[in-house]
Design an enzyme around this catalytic site. Sequence first.
Site, mmCIF file in Angstrom:
data_model
loop_
_atom_site.group_PDB
_atom_site.id
_atom_site.type_symbol
_atom_site.label_atom_id
_atom_site.label_comp_id
_atom_site.label_asym_id
_atom_site.label_seq_id
_atom_site.Cartn_x
_atom_site.Cartn_y
_atom_site.Cartn_z
ATOM 1 N N THR A 90 3.554 -45.156 51.558
ATOM 2 C CA THR A 90 2.299 -45.779 51.138
ATOM 3 C C THR A 90 2.182 -47.120 51.846
ATOM 4 O O THR A 90 2.956 -48.041 51.569
ATOM 5 C CB THR A 90 2.289 -45.961 49.607
ATOM 6 O OG1 THR A 90 2.384 -44.676 49.006
ATOM 7 C CG2 THR A 90 0.997 -46.630 49.147
ATOM 8 N N LYS A 135 -4.437 -42.551 47.632
ATOM 9 C CA LYS A 135 -3.155 -42.979 47.076
ATOM 10 C C LYS A 135 -3.262 -44.389 46.501
ATOM 11 O O LYS A 135 -2.658 -44.703 45.468
ATOM 12 C CB LYS A 135 -2.062 -42.927 48.155
ATOM 13 C CG LYS A 135 -0.665 -43.369 47.691
ATOM 14 C CD LYS A 135 -0.027 -42.402 46.710
ATOM 15 C CE LYS A 135 1.243 -42.917 46.055
ATOM 16 N NZ LYS A 135 2.414 -43.016 46.926
#
Lengths: 293, 293
Positions: free
Chosen positions: A97, A171
């Site tokens: 991420t 995300k």
Amino acid sequence: MSGVRVAVIGLGAMGLPMAAHLAGEFPVTAFDVDAERRADAVSRGAAEATTPAGAAADADVVLLAVRDQQQVEAALFGPDGVASSLRPGAVVVLTSTVGPQAARDTAARLPDHRLVDAPVSGGPTRAGCGDLLVVVGADAEALAVAGPVLDRLASTCTVVGPNPGDGQALKAINQLLAGVHIAAAAEAVALARGIGLDPAAVVAALGKGAASSFVLSDRGPRMVEAYADGAEVRSRLDIFVKDMGIVSELARESRVPTPLASAAHQLYLLGEQAGLGAADDSAVVTVLSPKGR
Amino acid sequence: MSGVRVAVIGLGAMGLPMAAHLAGEFPVTAFDVDAERRADAVSRGAAEATTPAGAAADADVVLLAVRDQQQVEAALFGPDGVASSLRPGAVVVLTSTVGPQAARDTAARLPDHRLVDAPVSGGPTRAGCGDLLVVVGADAEALAVAGPVLDRLASTCTVVGPNPGDGQALKAINQLLAGVHIAAAAEAVALARGIGLDPAAVVAALGKGAASSFVLSDRGPRMVEAYADGAEVRSRLDIFVKDMGIVSELARESRVPTPLASAAHQLYLLGEQAGLGAADDSAVVTVLSPKGR
């Protein structure tokens, strides 16, 4: 075994179980800066490489499972980086991420190869049995190459859009919610304790109604443990320092106020300052109401 | 019909369906300051009284379903209040969310009668079919009288402790979580919209993983509607102005920092200032990113 050759770069909490699970179906070559982690991967079925370039040299799919964008850059473009040995037609799968802009920037620096933006969630246990959630930004051509690898890792794979950054965008929204929910559970447990209720009973009583969340059921009991022996580390607190930072940056750029996400970010920073960066994220509760008080 | 005679004071979004559902099992006398609401209750099986004292005069159980502590005081201790006509042995059931201290103060002002502290949650639809969640602070003697009435209203009834205020304490923690989760869902929807994702798709995609909550599933789609025609009012925004105020006061008194609950409280206040107090609480999303922008 499938003919797809896989390289896994980064053998941490997520990378190691992913490498082991992938090795059950594909030939896997694994790299980490830490030789002990590499040995762990070898004992779980992977071959070892001592540089990112070495791991990637024969790979069709290079899976990055490093902590942050700084490590992504080092793995791809640093000395003996993946970019120096990547075969024609090979694709890079970014499971970390890092935020939409970083994914777009990374793709732009690999003009001759496709980047599959595929941040994962679910934690180490689910990583080891192909039960991850993956949100993807990639076009059909890239997915044709990387698809079998993603299928092996994910129980749910959502293709958000065709471009690198699309997976990171979804995300980030996921992390906004999870990060705020963890901080909210911490406030609930700390306040329950402060007003003389039994926090374990409160977590149990509120687990099914309007206050319920995945996080309350999962982290609530670990926050109660944080006051006893401390919870086992399943997800490090400093991951949310990084991820709420990504959320804050996105919010600032798009001019959307996110006061709760900002407050949660500050709590994780306070936790890190208190020496809890490598502790389980449930330990953030002890920032609000310290152990022993 | 049971022999327990019930008075219901307050016939708003929760009081009216509770009165109607109770009238299926008990003789119910209902009061509201609004004659139209009283007529609604009569059409749904209750008898009418034109003062709180009149409603309570023959009752074994007096159920208060008013909005806040100011209305509780008026109903009990104002002119023609319940306290002036309460029969020996009758109990007062407080279903409103007013905070622990207000419940204790109220009990202290009824020295000859028992107060059952029983804040409810679940919303109007569940109120009308006996499917509420009730958290109770009351001793065995009070519960012996009020038990059949609570059983008729609740699918889940948790007795937190023996004292008035015990139910309110747990309800406050419930509201902390629900109020923060609604504000978090608003930030998620507003930010998704700000970075060009489809908010409806985001709410659907995140409904099962680490970001999931009852609130995201329930309010998320209503926040998407808030940008179209506006969502039907199921729970007023100003309820959370009141309830997050109760949370903030508890947190301040017990010296527990609750930065996210405070930030959420401010968002509901901003919503009220923007004229959304009587709107569905999902409309708080339009404070963060206005309609049409």
